[in-house]
Design an enzyme around this catalytic site. Structure first.
Site, mmCIF file in Angstrom:
data_model
loop_
_atom_site.group_PDB
_atom_site.id
_atom_site.type_symbol
_atom_site.label_atom_id
_atom_site.label_comp_id
_atom_site.label_asym_id
_atom_site.label_seq_id
_atom_site.Cartn_x
_atom_site.Cartn_y
_atom_site.Cartn_z
ATOM 1 N N ASP A 167 0.866 -1.194 0.000
ATOM 2 C CA ASP A 167 0.000 0.000 0.000
ATOM 3 C C ASP A 167 0.893 1.230 0.000
ATOM 4 O O ASP A 167 2.053 1.177 0.417
ATOM 5 C CB ASP A 167 -0.920 0.023 1.222
ATOM 6 C CG ASP A 167 -1.954 1.159 1.135
ATOM 7 O OD1 ASP A 167 -2.736 1.163 0.177
ATOM 8 O OD2 ASP A 167 -1.958 2.043 2.006
ATOM 9 N N SER A 168 0.326 2.340 -0.467
ATOM 10 C CA SER A 168 1.064 3.595 -0.447
ATOM 11 C C SER A 168 1.397 4.012 0.990
ATOM 12 O O SER A 168 2.387 4.687 1.225
ATOM 13 C CB SER A 168 0.233 4.687 -1.110
ATOM 14 O OG SER A 168 -1.006 4.799 -0.435
ATOM 15 N N CYS A 200 -4.103 -1.509 -2.339
ATOM 16 C CA CYS A 200 -4.269 -0.066 -2.518
ATOM 17 C C CYS A 200 -5.098 0.101 -3.782
ATOM 18 O O CYS A 200 -4.712 -0.401 -4.850
ATOM 19 C CB CYS A 200 -2.895 0.577 -2.685
ATOM 20 S SG CYS A 200 -2.931 2.331 -3.090
ATOM 21 N N GLU A 252 -4.749 9.847 7.892
ATOM 22 C CA GLU A 252 -3.296 9.859 8.138
ATOM 23 C C GLU A 252 -2.970 10.741 9.338
ATOM 24 O O GLU A 252 -2.020 10.486 10.066
ATOM 25 C CB GLU A 252 -2.546 10.355 6.897
ATOM 26 C CG GLU A 252 -2.592 9.396 5.707
ATOM 27 C CD GLU A 252 -1.527 8.285 5.753
ATOM 28 O OE1 GLU A 252 -0.415 8.542 6.225
ATOM 29 O OE2 GLU A 252 -1.839 7.163 5.300
ATOM 30 N N CYS A 270 -11.264 2.678 -0.908
ATOM 31 C CA CYS A 270 -9.949 3.178 -0.500
ATOM 32 C C CYS A 270 -9.659 2.537 0.843
ATOM 33 O O CYS A 270 -10.523 2.518 1.728
ATOM 34 C CB CYS A 270 -9.961 4.697 -0.367
ATOM 35 S SG CYS A 270 -8.426 5.327 0.359
ATOM 36 N N HIS A 325 -8.016 3.373 3.316
ATOM 37 C CA HIS A 325 -8.019 4.230 4.503
ATOM 38 C C HIS A 325 -9.428 4.403 5.089
ATOM 39 O O HIS A 325 -9.571 4.693 6.276
ATOM 40 C CB HIS A 325 -7.499 5.631 4.163
ATOM 41 C CG HIS A 325 -6.016 5.723 4.086
ATOM 42 N ND1 HIS A 325 -5.283 5.099 3.109
ATOM 43 C CD2 HIS A 325 -5.128 6.390 4.861
ATOM 44 C CE1 HIS A 325 -4.008 5.378 3.284
ATOM 45 N NE2 HIS A 325 -3.881 6.155 4.334
HETATM 46 N N1 DGL Z 1 -4.691 3.483 0.283
HETATM 47 C C1 DGL Z 1 -4.932 4.150 -0.958
HETATM 48 C C2 DGL Z 1 -6.121 3.526 -1.679
HETATM 49 O O1 DGL Z 1 -6.654 2.492 -1.290
HETATM 50 C C3 DGL Z 1 -5.151 5.616 -0.802
HETATM 51 C C4 DGL Z 1 -4.078 6.370 -0.106
HETATM 52 C C5 DGL Z 1 -3.294 7.292 -1.008
HETATM 53 O O2 DGL Z 1 -3.841 8.273 -1.529
HETATM 54 O O3 DGL Z 1 -2.111 7.017 -1.159
HETATM 55 O O4 DGL Z 1 -6.542 4.079 -2.680
#
Ligand code: DGL
Length: 290
Positions: free
Chosen positions: A6-7, A69, A166, A200, A202
Site C-alpha cells: 500500500d502507499s 491499494c 493519516e 480506499c 483508509h
Molecule cells: N490506500 C490508498 C487507496 O486504497 C489511498 C491512499 C493514497 O492516496 O495514497 O486508494
C-alpha cells in the site's frame, strides 16, 4: 511470503483481514510512506512507484503480491499483469483489490472467472467512494460493466478523507463535516444507491462516522473481509501458487520512511505493536523494463 503493498498505512486494514482469514500464511507488508499519498498523483507516477514496490517485494522472495491499494490497483495492475509479468517475471503473480471489490459491489459470490462466468443481470444503483486517481481511472466502472452491465454505478472522489485518517482525525465535528461533504450528494439523490463500497483502504478507519450518516437500508462495504475471502478462494483455485507460500504465521513490515515512526503509527491501524525495517526501493528509469 505473500507481499502486501500500500502507499501508506491504509493497506493495514486489508492485511488485518488477510491474516484473520489466512492465519498460517506468511506476509510481508510494504508501505511507501515516504511518497504517500498516491491518491492525487498522475497515472504515470502511480504506475512507476507501484512497479518499484512490486519489484522490491519480488526481490524479498514474494512469489505473490497483493496490491492492497485501490489507487495502485486502478492505475498500475493491468500494465503489470499484461506487460511486466509475462515479459520479465512469468513465475510471479500480482493481484489487486478492484476486481474482488467490484464482484462484492455487484453482489456476486467469489470465484467469478473473467470471460467464463456470464454477466449478471442484476440491476439497480450502487456507489463507490475513492481517491481522485481511483475515481478518474474508472477502474470500478470498467469491471462492473463486464460483471453486471445493467447495474448503474455512481462514483464519488473524497480527496480529503485520506489526509484526515493519516492525521489521526477519525472522529469529531470537523471530521463529520467532511464525511457529510462527500456522502450527502449520494444520499440526497432522488435515487440513492443501495450499496456503497469504501474503495480506499483508509476509509474503514472512518466507518463508525460513515455508518452514523448512512441510513440502515443502505449497505456499506469495507474491503478487508471481502478481499480476504476472495484471495482464499483464488488460492484454492491456484494450488500451484499456494504450495510456494510459507505457512509459519510470520508477519514482517517494511517502510520507505523511518521504521520507528512507522511502527508507532501502525499501532493505530492494527491495534497491536509491530516492528518495521527500512525498504530501499530501486528507481527505474522510464523504459528500463521495455
Ligand atoms: N490506500 C490508498 C487507496 O486504497 C489511498 C491512499 C493514497 O492516496 O495514497 O486508494
Amino acid at each position: 511470503m505473500i507481499g502486501v503493498f500500500d502507499s501508506g498505512f491504509g493497506g493495514l486494514t486489508v492485511l488485518d483481514a488477510l491474516i484473520e482469514r489466512l492465519p498460517r500464511h506468511d506476509f510481508l507488508y510494504l508501505s511507501d510512506n515516504a511518497r504517500a499519498p498516491y491518491g492525487a498523483r498522475s497515472p504515470e507516477v502511480v504506475q512507476r512507484f507501484t512497479l518499484e514496490a512490486v519489484e522490491w517485494l519480488f526481490e524479498q522472495g514474494c512469489p505473490l503480491v497483493v496490491l492492497a491499494c485501490n489507487t495502485a490497483s486502478a492505475r498500475a495492475l493491468r500494465t503489470i499483469q499484461l506487460k511486466h509479468l509475462p515479459r520479465h517475471r512469468a513465475d510471479r503473480r500480482v493481484l489487486g483489490v478492484v476486481r474482488p471489490s467490484a464482484e462484492a459491489l455487484a453482489g456476486l459470490p467469489p470465484g467469478t472467472i473473467p470471460g467464463l462466468t456470464p454477466p449478471s443481470q442484476i440491476d439497480g444503483i450502487v456507489a463507490v467512494l475513492g481517491t481522485e486517481t481511483t475515481i478518474s481511472s474508472d477502474a470500478y466502472g470498467i469491471e462492473l460493466r463486464k460483471l453486471a452491465p445493467r447495474l448503474r454505478l455512481i462514483q464519488q472522489s473524497c480527496p480529503l478523507w485520506v489526509p484526515l485518517v493519516e492525521a489521526g482525525e477519525t472522529e469529531g465535528p470537523g471530521t463529520e463535516w467532511f464525511l457529510h461533504r462527500y456522502l450527502d450528494p449520494l444520499l440526497e439523490r432522488p435515487d440513492p444507491p443501495r450499496r456503497i463500497l469504501l474503495g480506499c483502504t483508509h476509509y474503514p478507519l472512518l466507518l463508525d462516522g460513515i455508518r452514523r450518516i448512512v441510513p440502515p437500508g443502505i449497505e456499506v462495504l469495507a474491503q478487508g473481509g471481502l478481499v480476504a475471502e476472495r484471495l482464499a478462494d483464488w488460492l484454492r483455485r491456484h494450488p500451484e501458487m499456494d504450495v510456494r507460500l510459507g505457512k509459519e504465521g510470520r508477519r514482517r513490515f517494511a517502510t520507505t520512511d523511518d521504521p520507528a515512526w512507522f511502527a508507532s503509527n501502525a499501532a493505530r491501524f492494527l491495534k497491536h505493536p509491530v516492528e518495521a525495517f527500512q525498504a530501499h526501493l530501486k528507481y527505474y528509469e522510464k523504459g528500463h523494463w521495455e
